[in-house]
Enzyme design. Sequence first.
Site, PDB file in Angstrom:
ATOM      1  N   LYS A 133      -2.130  -1.379  -3.799  1.00  0.00           N
ATOM      2  CA  LYS A 133      -3.002  -0.215  -3.742  1.00  0.00           C
ATOM      3  C   LYS A 133      -2.156   1.043  -3.802  1.00  0.00           C
ATOM      4  O   LYS A 133      -1.201   1.127  -3.032  1.00  0.00           O
ATOM      5  CB  LYS A 133      -3.806  -0.250  -2.434  1.00  0.00           C
ATOM      6  CG  LYS A 133      -4.771   0.906  -2.264  1.00  0.00           C
ATOM      7  CD  LYS A 133      -5.495   0.820  -0.920  1.00  0.00           C
ATOM      8  CE  LYS A 133      -6.476   1.986  -0.794  1.00  0.00           C
ATOM      9  NZ  LYS A 133      -7.198   1.978   0.478  1.00  0.00           N
ATOM     10  N   LYS A 162       0.860  -1.178   0.000  1.00  0.00           N
ATOM     11  CA  LYS A 162       0.000   0.000   0.000  1.00  0.00           C
ATOM     12  C   LYS A 162       0.899   1.231   0.000  1.00  0.00           C
ATOM     13  O   LYS A 162       1.699   1.427   0.915  1.00  0.00           O
ATOM     14  CB  LYS A 162      -0.910  -0.005   1.230  1.00  0.00           C
ATOM     15  CG  LYS A 162      -1.854   1.192   1.261  1.00  0.00           C
ATOM     16  CD  LYS A 162      -2.795   1.119   2.448  1.00  0.00           C
ATOM     17  CE  LYS A 162      -3.714   2.311   2.494  1.00  0.00           C
ATOM     18  NZ  LYS A 162      -4.632   2.250   3.645  1.00  0.00           N
TER      19      LYS A 162
HETATM   20 ZN   LIG Z   1      -5.764   3.501   7.734  1.00  0.00          ZN
END
Ligand SMILES: [Zn+2]
Length: 325
Positions: free
Chosen positions: A248, A195
């Site tokens: 992501k 992420k």
């Molecule tokens: Zn968070």
Amino acid sequence: MSFPTQRPRRLRRTEALRNLVRETRISTAGLIYPMFVCPGTKVRQPVSSMPGIAQQSVDQLLEEAREVEQLGIPGIILFGLPESKDATGSSSASAQGIVQRAVEAVRKANLNLVVITDVCLCEYTDHGHCGVIENGEVANDATLEILANQALSHARAGADIVAPSDMMDGRVAAIRAKLDDHKFEHLPILAYAAKYSSAFYGPFREAAQSTPQFGDRRSYQMDPANAREALKEVALDIEEGADMVMVKPALPYLDVIRRVRDNFNVPVGAYNVSGEYAMVKAAAANGWLDEKRTVLELITSIQRAGADIILTYHAKDLARWLRSS
Ligand SMILES: [Zn+2]
């Protein structure tokens, strides 16, 4: 051997031919629709930067979840806007918490949907960070137990998959151990393994009311410049017990999706995030892009890069378009 023997255009001449030799075929089968649940009843508060997306109370969310099911979309991922926030995000693990109640409602309605819950603290902390704060910094190890308790409460409410998105080191192991200790050894973990600290989360923070009140998330989310490090994060999460991993955002990181796909044999998810959605919506609203063609091309590119599961706010539109095509 080349021209005139080889003419690649031969296979592009008609739609039937193009269909026949298409390498990437997108379908609704891999889509997950993200939803935001808020307190109250009959609440449907549109998110201005994400046309078509709203914060909804449980009753309204249930209505939309039925629609999602009817469209043939296999699952949803839930984000919560709690009634109250505090320094440690304590409402995140409450059995009466907003996400827990939403999960129970979807379960009770017997919908044929895979219910995924986002496990993180940023929506529940008054400072908006994904972990607790010690000495002005996001404290890693002190956050793990809170995340594990949150995941357990989601499991008890009936979640099918828990998805930690905080990027604390060791969170997958902490969650796995907690779930196993409470007889949820069958419950899968989808780790937001890679992420990135991204500008594309802007509209989500309006939707989830999770903007950090000081600093930013660069001390725990990944540097956009790093791809090798993503492989390290994915390897660690799998080692700790992640059943699936996610990259992501999606579109600025197609190369990362491809590298993860090539290096690991677990299902790979990609999150087509709020900013990616907002860009398409804004351009389409101005008549600058054809929305349907643009979305089909973008989602195709994410799958072509290697994603098996795609979390996208376009899921409902996609399902309609794919059904009618
Ligand atoms: Zn968070």
